[in-house]
Motif scaffolding. Structure first.
Motif, PDB file in Angstrom:
ATOM      1  N   ARG A 217     -83.904 -84.664 114.998  1.00  0.00           N
ATOM      2  CA  ARG A 217     -83.693 -85.197 113.814  1.00  0.00           C
ATOM      3  C   ARG A 217     -81.803 -84.216 112.943  1.00  0.00           C
ATOM      4  O   ARG A 217     -82.312 -83.017 112.504  1.00  0.00           O
ATOM      5  N   PHE A 218     -81.026 -85.021 112.882  1.00  0.00           N
ATOM      6  CA  PHE A 218     -80.322 -84.679 111.498  1.00  0.00           C
ATOM      7  C   PHE A 218     -81.258 -85.302 109.734  1.00  0.00           C
ATOM      8  O   PHE A 218     -81.797 -86.004 110.194  1.00  0.00           O
ATOM      9  N   ILE A 219     -80.781 -84.432 109.649  1.00  0.00           N
ATOM     10  CA  ILE A 219     -81.415 -84.397 108.062  1.00  0.00           C
ATOM     11  C   ILE A 219     -79.869 -84.389 106.754  1.00  0.00           C
ATOM     12  O   ILE A 219     -78.928 -83.309 106.921  1.00  0.00           O
ATOM     13  N   SER A 220     -79.739 -85.384 106.113  1.00  0.00           N
ATOM     14  CA  SER A 220     -78.445 -85.506 105.079  1.00  0.00           C
ATOM     15  C   SER A 220     -78.874 -86.083 103.961  1.00  0.00           C
ATOM     16  O   SER A 220     -79.437 -86.973 103.974  1.00  0.00           O
ATOM     17  N   PRO A 221     -77.913 -85.618 102.887  1.00  0.00           N
ATOM     18  CA  PRO A 221     -78.227 -86.184 101.564  1.00  0.00           C
ATOM     19  C   PRO A 221     -77.681 -87.486 101.437  1.00  0.00           C
ATOM     20  O   PRO A 221     -77.459 -87.988 100.557  1.00  0.00           O
ATOM     21  N   SER A 222     -76.475 -87.563 102.457  1.00  0.00           N
ATOM     22  CA  SER A 222     -75.619 -88.581 102.721  1.00  0.00           C
ATOM     23  C   SER A 222     -76.318 -89.779 103.191  1.00  0.00           C
ATOM     24  O   SER A 222     -76.246 -89.686 104.230  1.00  0.00           O
ATOM     25  N   ALA A 223     -75.994 -91.065 102.541  1.00  0.00           N
ATOM     26  CA  ALA A 223     -76.472 -92.198 103.910  1.00  0.00           C
ATOM     27  C   ALA A 223     -75.206 -92.697 104.348  1.00  0.00           C
ATOM     28  O   ALA A 223     -75.084 -93.146 105.693  1.00  0.00           O
ATOM     29  N   THR A 224     -73.744 -92.029 103.701  1.00  0.00           N
ATOM     30  CA  THR A 224     -72.750 -92.945 105.262  1.00  0.00           C
ATOM     31  C   THR A 224     -72.812 -92.052 106.241  1.00  0.00           C
ATOM     32  O   THR A 224     -73.248 -92.573 107.450  1.00  0.00           O
ATOM     33  N   THR A 225     -72.824 -90.435 105.815  1.00  0.00           N
ATOM     34  CA  THR A 225     -73.606 -89.115 107.058  1.00  0.00           C
ATOM     35  C   THR A 225     -74.406 -89.865 108.037  1.00  0.00           C
ATOM     36  O   THR A 225     -74.199 -89.951 109.099  1.00  0.00           O
ATOM     37  N   ARG A 226     -75.656 -90.376 107.387  1.00  0.00           N
ATOM     38  CA  ARG A 226     -76.793 -90.826 108.668  1.00  0.00           C
ATOM     39  C   ARG A 226     -76.718 -92.417 109.057  1.00  0.00           C
ATOM     40  O   ARG A 226     -76.912 -92.254 110.090  1.00  0.00           O
ATOM     41  N   SER A 227     -75.658 -93.092 108.529  1.00  0.00           N
ATOM     42  CA  SER A 227     -75.775 -94.000 108.781  1.00  0.00           C
ATOM     43  C   SER A 227     -74.524 -93.993 110.733  1.00  0.00           C
ATOM     44  O   SER A 227     -74.566 -94.100 111.650  1.00  0.00           O
ATOM     45  N   MET A 228     -73.237 -92.971 109.895  1.00  0.00           N
ATOM     46  CA  MET A 228     -72.455 -92.975 110.670  1.00  0.00           C
ATOM     47  C   MET A 228     -73.246 -91.592 112.723  1.00  0.00           C
ATOM     48  O   MET A 228     -73.172 -92.416 113.680  1.00  0.00           O
ATOM     49  N   ILE A 229     -74.413 -91.264 112.009  1.00  0.00           N
ATOM     50  CA  ILE A 229     -75.656 -90.435 112.914  1.00  0.00           C
ATOM     51  C   ILE A 229     -76.199 -91.804 113.502  1.00  0.00           C
ATOM     52  O   ILE A 229     -76.119 -91.269 114.721  1.00  0.00           O
ATOM     53  N   GLY A 230     -76.627 -92.301 113.062  1.00  0.00           N
ATOM     54  CA  GLY A 230     -77.339 -93.317 113.489  1.00  0.00           C
ATOM     55  C   GLY A 230     -76.374 -94.576 114.437  1.00  0.00           C
ATOM     56  O   GLY A 230     -77.153 -94.567 115.513  1.00  0.00           O
ATOM     57  N   ASP A 231     -75.336 -94.197 114.374  1.00  0.00           N
ATOM     58  CA  ASP A 231     -74.518 -95.134 114.940  1.00  0.00           C
ATOM     59  C   ASP A 231     -73.965 -94.476 116.147  1.00  0.00           C
ATOM     60  O   ASP A 231     -73.733 -95.433 116.992  1.00  0.00           O
ATOM     61  N   ALA A 232     -74.045 -93.237 115.887  1.00  0.00           N
ATOM     62  CA  ALA A 232     -73.968 -92.719 117.492  1.00  0.00           C
ATOM     63  C   ALA A 232     -75.551 -92.280 118.183  1.00  0.00           C
ATOM     64  O   ALA A 232     -74.914 -92.009 119.629  1.00  0.00           O
ATOM     65  N   GLY A 233     -75.583 -92.727 117.936  1.00  0.00           N
ATOM     66  CA  GLY A 233     -76.986 -93.165 118.886  1.00  0.00           C
ATOM     67  C   GLY A 233     -78.508 -91.480 119.043  1.00  0.00           C
ATOM     68  O   GLY A 233     -79.118 -91.345 118.920  1.00  0.00           O
TER      69      GLY A 233
END
Length: 265
Positions: A217-233
């Motif tokens: 799992r990736f961890i990030s304090p950034s909602a933008t980063t988490r959204s980008m990671i989620g979009d990549a699957g």
């Protein structure tokens, strides 16, 4: 112009560090009473660019992994951690464990990561250490001029390759399955010295075999980063602070306190 360097024994490079270690060095550091953290970051598993030696160097030493439906590479670093002076630094600013010091210390201020130039402005050493009358730091071909430093650099590179399988086993044994996004920060995992030593002993003694499966799992304090990671699957969660895992941002302070020395010569 030839870059020249002479150590002034000021001790500045022996303070407030996360000092990268090989598996063998981490065992030795812990046995001497030091603290070791496990640092992880990850990125999509893209082919290393043939014309980028730094990218190839990093990918060769990364763990293959999966996050959701995305193939990733995970970089796992064992780091000796200390605030203030190194526990082995003597009042005279000499090293109290000189014969057993890590390769990172032996190489500094030269670089280990291919393609990374030595920049005196990024080093802790005082201006007088770079006196143009001092001995050359590098030979004309860009390698360390000092044979002992060159030998330490070769050893560090060899250890980095040899440790890949052991690091994968170590992550499995310690239950480490989170990583920061490469270039955004590091996931910092803390375990007791006894637990880490036991896991290191097992990881280093196990015979080679297929890598353990870990759902990262990736961890990030950034909602933008988490959204980008989620979009990549892939799977992304907020970087919640806990007693055994935290997020270290790659801001100016974090960069100052994380001496990778992954800079080549």
């Amino acid at each position: 112009m030839t870059l020249r360097f002479g150590c002034t024994a000021c001790g500045r490079c022996c303070h407030d560090l996360r000092l990268p270690l090989s598996l063998r060095e981490a065992q030795s550091w812990l046995q001497r009473g030091g603290e070791v953290e496990v640092l992880t970051d990850a990125a999509p598993a893209l082919p290393a660019q043939p014309d980028d030696p730094r990218s190839r160097y990093r990918r060769e030493r990364a763990l293959a992994g999966v996050s959701g439906g995305l193939a990733i590479t995970v970089n796992l670093t064992l780091a000796a951690t200390f605030s203030g002076p190194c526990p082995h630094l003597l009042p005279t600013m000499r090293c109290g464990a000189y014969a057993d010091r890590p390769s990172t210390c032996r190489i500094y201020p030269a670089e280990l990561l291919p393609g990374r130039l030595v920049d005196p402005d990024t080093k802790a050493c005082p201006p007088e250490a770079w006196d143009p009358s001092g001995p050359p730091l590098l030979s004309p071909d860009g390698r360390p001029a000092d044979p002992d430093v060159a030998r330490a650099a070769r050893q560090a590179r060899a250890d980095g390759l040899a440790d890949v399988a052991g690091k994968a086993r170590l992550a499995h044994l310690l239950g480490i399955d989170t990583a920061a996004l490469e270039n955004e920060g590091l996931a910092v995992h803390r375990r007791s010295a006894s637990a880490l030593l036991a896991a290191l002993g097992t990881a280093c003694s196990m015979p080679a075999g297929p890598p353990e499966h870990i759902e990262w799992r990736f961890i990030s304090p950034s909602a933008t980063t988490r959204s980008m990671i989620g979009d990549a699957g892939a799977i992304a969660t907020a970087a919640a602070q806990s007693t055994d895992t935290s997020f270290l941002s790659f801001g100016p302070v974090a960069q100052q306190h994380f001496e990778t020395h992954e800079q080549p010569t």
